[in-house]
Design an enzyme around this catalytic site. Structure first.
Site, PDB file in Angstrom:
ATOM      1  N   LYS A 210       0.850  -1.186   0.000  1.00 60.12           N
ATOM      2  CA  LYS A 210       0.000   0.000   0.000  1.00 60.12           C
ATOM      3  C   LYS A 210       0.895   1.248   0.000  1.00 60.12           C
ATOM      4  CE  LYS A 210      -0.543   1.443   4.692  1.00 60.12           C
ATOM      5  NZ  LYS A 210      -1.299   1.752   5.845  1.00 60.12           N
TER       6      LYS A 210
ATOM      7  N   LYS B 277      -2.810 -11.084  10.311  1.00 62.52           N
ATOM      8  CA  LYS B 277      -2.729 -11.226  11.772  1.00 62.52           C
ATOM      9  C   LYS B 277      -3.468 -12.489  12.225  1.00 62.52           C
ATOM     10  CE  LYS B 277      -2.068  -6.400  12.907  1.00 62.52           C
ATOM     11  NZ  LYS B 277      -0.815  -6.512  13.657  1.00 62.52           N
TER      12      LYS B 277
ATOM     13  N   GLU C 183      -3.757   4.554  17.331  1.00 59.70           N
ATOM     14  CA  GLU C 183      -2.310   4.566  17.535  1.00 59.70           C
ATOM     15  C   GLU C 183      -1.959   5.680  18.510  1.00 59.70           C
ATOM     16  OE1 GLU C 183      -0.245   3.544  13.438  1.00 59.70           O
ATOM     17  OE2 GLU C 183      -1.584   5.241  13.209  1.00 59.70           O
TER      18      GLU C 183
ATOM     19  N   HIS D 295      -7.227  -1.195   5.680  1.00 59.88           N
ATOM     20  CA  HIS D 295      -7.264  -2.049   6.873  1.00 59.88           C
ATOM     21  C   HIS D 295      -8.658  -2.140   7.503  1.00 59.88           C
ATOM     22  CE1 HIS D 295      -3.046  -1.868   6.339  1.00 59.88           C
ATOM     23  NE2 HIS D 295      -2.867  -0.691   6.892  1.00 59.88           N
TER      24      HIS D 295
ATOM     25  N   LYS E 210      -4.434   8.910  15.113  1.00 60.43           N
ATOM     26  CA  LYS E 210      -3.070   8.982  15.636  1.00 60.43           C
ATOM     27  C   LYS E 210      -3.083   9.796  16.920  1.00 60.43           C
ATOM     28  CE  LYS E 210      -0.340   8.233  11.520  1.00 60.43           C
ATOM     29  NZ  LYS E 210       0.316   7.015  12.017  1.00 60.43           N
TER      30      LYS E 210
END
Ligand code: NAD
Length: 482
Positions: free
Chosen positions: A142, A176, A210, A234, A334
């Site tokens: 990506k 994952k 995050e 995602h 973020k």
């Protein structure tokens, strides 16, 4: 791993290669998952000898592996590596690369660990040297475009040189373990599936939060933003894995067909929902874990007048019989209060309560980061007199049951490419459907000139994000004490 291979990593000296790809390949090698004769060739711009390059990788492995490699394993791994200095814009060098690859009877994989502006010269170079033979594979990192049109341009270019079955569009969230486990939980058990629908599910929340800011990638991020960086790929992939119908088998296309159906069933945006159901935010300075952190606009590489979103929360619905009317909330940001990636399925309250204690809704929480586990929140009787109920959680910590080492997401995905299993990679039609759904949001922000709302670094985003869930009579997982 039975197939011999030549893995060519374009951008093999870059941050992604050093932090993720080489450590993942090292772990696979140490577990004897790579063919003994397999070669890894880094192709990048710097002038380096094989020895200088190996020293760089050795240093990266010492920094980024969970524990330092043993001398024997390190030596074995480094012996697979070689370095090919090239400027991807120089077509002559691909013919040289071909000489080295042609001499071998092995599976060739080209991994494009470079920015998308380098995709055209690399793909054209591979084609002009005749390196795009039908048995090769190509992996694309990506971002695959910055909007519907540019993603179509990239796909058109790739598909002019390679067949779709040769193309592996990577989304490491799909690699994952817990995301795989979602398939096992849903389709390997009868317990959950009867509840997995509009009759019993109140809402679904998918969060990737995050604590980091933009680190050294300010310039890149400022031209990208949370929607392109996280939501289009995602978060939508996690949504598909959560909401898809049971596939007829684990065949790669059976799984991807069902994911595609989810993307196609996402409720189209209207002027009203574009306005009401999306919250964009940008972090201001604040305190995170006791440390003062700067505002996004003051980060290196970011324009002081930036209008880029570092937070996004949205509400959508999946217009089909299973999910009609159930709110799906997607959220990413973020500099948030905590680093966590999770899928939260909240179930409806009992239709009638015989208890005086308020009943919190049952929640199934699938956590991908920082730990990978599954937790079920239920009501239980508190010890002592009377009938007081309290929320407790049951943990399905798979570590207790399995003693095998968990594969890292990049490790699993790289092994899948070498094996030729594309189940966990985005097909062209999936990527296109995701961009088609995202594009109206991008257009809306361009035409409406809306600035992102401010939120303090170290918070859970702008207050409007809480109003978004409150409108449906619900709240974010952490607001409910999760
Ligand atoms: P980087 O800037 O650290 O590395 C770029 C690499 O490309 C270097 O090896 C450099 O030598 C090579 N390169 C640049 N121009 C070249 C040229 N003309 N000829 C030959 N080689 C050239 O970038 P990165 O962080 O490793 O990211 C690579 C790609 O992966 C980007 O598209 C990025 O968006 C994506 N990505 C990165 C991360 C990450 O954590 N770093 C995560 C996901 C996706």
């Amino acid at each position: 791993m039975n197939t011999n291979f030549d893995l060519v990593i374009f951008g093999g000296t870059g941050d992604l290669a050093m932090r993720k790809l080489f450590p993942a390949l090292f772990l696979a090698d140490t577990d004897a998952r790579l063919h003994q004769g397999g070669r890894i060739i880094a192709a990048a711009r710097q002038a380096l000898t094989d020895e200088e390059f190996r020293a760089k990788v050795s240093d990266a492995l010492n920094r980024f592996l969970p524990k330092p490699p043993s001398a024997a394993n390190l030596e074995k791994f480094l012996a697979r590596l070689s370095y090919f200095a090239l400027d991807v814009n120089n077509p002559v060098q691909y013919a040289e690369m071909k000489k080295s690859l042609d001499a071998r009877d092995s599976q060739t994989v080209f991994y494009l660990s470079v920015g998308p502006t380098l995709f055209p010269p690399i793909i054209n170079g591979l084609r002009s040297a005749g390196l795009n033979t039908p048995d090769t594979r190509i992996v694309l990192e990506k971002p695959l475009g910055r909007d519907l049109q540019s993603s179509r341009d990239i796909n058109q270019l790739v598909l002019s040189a390679f067949a779709e079955s040769q193309v592996y569009r990577i989304d490491h969230y799909l690699g994952k373990e817990t995301v795989q486990n979602l398939l096992a939980l849903r389709f390997g058990n009868t317990l959950l599936e009867p509840l997995w629908n509009r009759t019993w599910v109140r809402d679904v929340q998918i969060t990737i939060a995050e604590t980091v800011g933009v680190e050294t990638r300010g310039e890149f991020y400022d031209s990208t933003g949370a929607m392109r960086d996280m939501v289009q790929n995602h978060l939508l992939n996690l949504l598909c894995m959560t909401a898809m119908e049971p596939p007829s088998s684990l065949d790669p296309d059976a799984v991807r067909d069902e994911k595609l159906q989810v993307l196609r069933s996402l409720k189209p945006w209207t002027q009203q929902t574009l306005h009401d159901d999306i919250v964009r935010g940008q972090y201001r300075g604040g305190t995170l874990k006791g440390e003062a952190v700067p505002a996004y606009a003051a980060e290196p590489g970011v324009s002081p007048q930036t209008e880029t979103e570092t937070f996004l929360a949205l509400r959508t619905e999946i217009a089909n019989w299973r999910w009609g009317g159930v709110p799906f909330f997607l959220r990413t940001g973020k500099r948030m209060a905590e680093r966590r990636a999770e899928i939260v399925i909240s179930f409806k309250s009992p239709p009638h309560s015989i208890f005086e204690s308020p009943l919190a809704p049952n929640r199934l929480v699938i956590t991908l980061q920082p730990e990978e586990n599954v937790r079920l929140y239920t009501m239980a009787k508190a010890p002592g007199d009377g009938m007081r109920l309290r929320e407790v959680h049951l943990d399905l910590d798979f570590k207790d049951f399995f003693h095998e080492r968990r594969q890292d997401a990049y490790e699993r995905l790289l092994l899948d490419v070498l094996r030729g299993n594309p189940t966990l990679f985005m097909r062209n039609d999936e990527a296109d459907a995701a961009w088609r759904w995202v594009q109206p949001m991008l257009d809306h922000w361009t035409t409406s000139n809306l600035s992102p709302a401010a939120y303090g670094a170290g918070s859970w985003g702008p207050p409007a994000a809480s109003r978004l869930t409150a409108r449906d009579g619900t709240a974010w997982h952490e607001e409910l004490g999760g």
